[in-house]
Design an enzyme around this catalytic site. Structure first.
Site, PDB file in Angstrom:
ATOM      1  NE  ARG A 108      -2.733   1.595  -1.101  1.00  0.00           N
ATOM      2  CZ  ARG A 108      -3.232   1.253  -2.269  1.00  0.00           C
ATOM      3  NH1 ARG A 108      -4.042   0.221  -2.385  1.00  0.00           N
ATOM      4  NH2 ARG A 108      -2.938   1.937  -3.355  1.00  0.00           N
ATOM      5  CE  LYS A 147      -2.200  28.408  -3.996  1.00  0.00           C
ATOM      6  NZ  LYS A 147      -3.213  28.899  -4.961  1.00  0.00           N
ATOM      7  CE  LYS A 179       0.624  35.404  -2.318  1.00  0.00           C
ATOM      8  NZ  LYS A 179       0.734  35.191  -3.761  1.00  0.00           N
ATOM      9  CD  GLU A 207      -0.087  38.775  -5.190  1.00  0.00           C
ATOM     10  OE1 GLU A 207      -0.069  37.540  -5.033  1.00  0.00           O
ATOM     11  OE2 GLU A 207      -0.789  39.549  -4.505  1.00  0.00           O
ATOM     12  CG  ASP A 228      -2.538  37.428  -8.119  1.00  0.00           C
ATOM     13  OD1 ASP A 228      -2.475  36.214  -8.395  1.00  0.00           O
ATOM     14  OD2 ASP A 228      -3.296  37.894  -7.257  1.00  0.00           O
TER      15      ASP A 228
END
Length: 291
Positions: A108, A147, A179, A207, A228
């Site tokens: 597995r 992410k 950002k 950004e 962005d």
């Protein structure tokens, strides 16, 4: 077994901790595969074939091999393809022969990692082909993002490379990414970039979500602009303003239907979070035969 080495990744520890989790090591009643030890004789042997039920880009076979070898050092393994190969549905990936209990216990974990990483590699190649295909930009480079699943970043970013992407920053340590929230605290794009530059940080990625932020960011010392959630037309305008002074990256709202137009704007990069965030597992199986 060929050496499998990734910076920042401890293969032996990963294999040990993954198997310990599955076996319940340290838990009351844990530490064993109760099904295999009760049903399969200790000296029984299996042969097995790992295959793909769909067309995929392969990733993770060296890790699968490590799981089997951890429980049966004498297992015989023949790897039939390499990570990064694109295979047709029904292709055999690996042949094995060894102790039946060990192979069932490792099965597995070995399949999970190949299914997960191959799913990422396969989706990544789909995005590369869409980005560079008709209406796209053959010179644009696909980037991944942060992410990723906690604890699996190095492996997931490895899988995107197998699919044809390039890694963006690996974490919070190897590049500044300014950002909107950083800008909100600093007061402006110019001030946020200036502070990072004054601190000696390199590279500085900034950004940008409005065209009027481009010049202040460049003036303050940004090395890379992340454009962005801009439409292809706004991206084209941004690329014209930047005029090659720093690399440009399209990010946000990018999927298989939109990536070609975004790339055709002339940006150097397109970044896609769903490569690691949303890739479905590849359909890879493993069938055993008693010997």
């Amino acid at each position: 077994m060929a050496v499998f080495s990734l910076s920042g990744f401890d293969l032996d520890r990963f294999v040990r901790e993954t198997l310990n989790e599955d076996l319940g090591v340290g838990l009351e009643g844990g530490g064993k595969d109760v099904t295999s030890t009760s049903v399969i004789p200790a000296d029984a042997r299996f042969s097995g074939v790992m295959d793909s039920r769909d067309a995929i880009v392969v990733a993770g076979l060296p890790l699968a091999e490590a799981f089997f070898r951890a429980l049966d050092p004498d297992v015989t393994i023949e790897t039939l393809v390499n990570d990064g190969d694109k295979v047709a549905a029904g292709a055999d990936l690996m042949r094995l022969e060894g102790n039946a209990r060990a192979m069932l216990t490792a099965e597995r974990s070995a399949l999970n990692i190949v299914q997960h990483l191959s799913g990422i590699a396969t989706m990544t190649q789909e995005y590369v082909l869409a980005m560079r295909g008709p209406g796209g930009n053959p010179s644009c480079t696909l980037l991944d993002t942060r992410k990723t699943l906690p604890g699996l970043r190095v492996l997931e970013k490895y899988a995107t490379r197998m699919g044809g992407a390039q890694n963006h920053r690996m974490g919070l340590w190897d590049a500044a990414m300014i950002k909107d929230n950083h800008v909100a605290v600093a007061g402006s794009v110019h001030e946020a970039v200036r502070r990072a530059a004054e601190a000696g940080v390199k590279p500085i990625i900034c950004e940008i979500d409005r065209l009027d932020q481009i010049e202040p960011a460049l003036e303050a010392g940004a090395h890379h602009l992340l454009l962005d959630n801009m439409s292809p037309e706004l991206l084209r305008q941004a690329v014209e303003i930047v005029a090659g002074r720093v690399p440009t990256e399209a990010s946000g709202g990018i999927n298989l239907d939109t990536i070609a137009a975004k790339a055709a704007s002339g940006v150097d990069y397109c970044s896609v979070g769903r490569l690691t965030q949303s890739a479905p597992a590849a359909d890879v199986g493993l069938d055993f035969t008693p010997l």
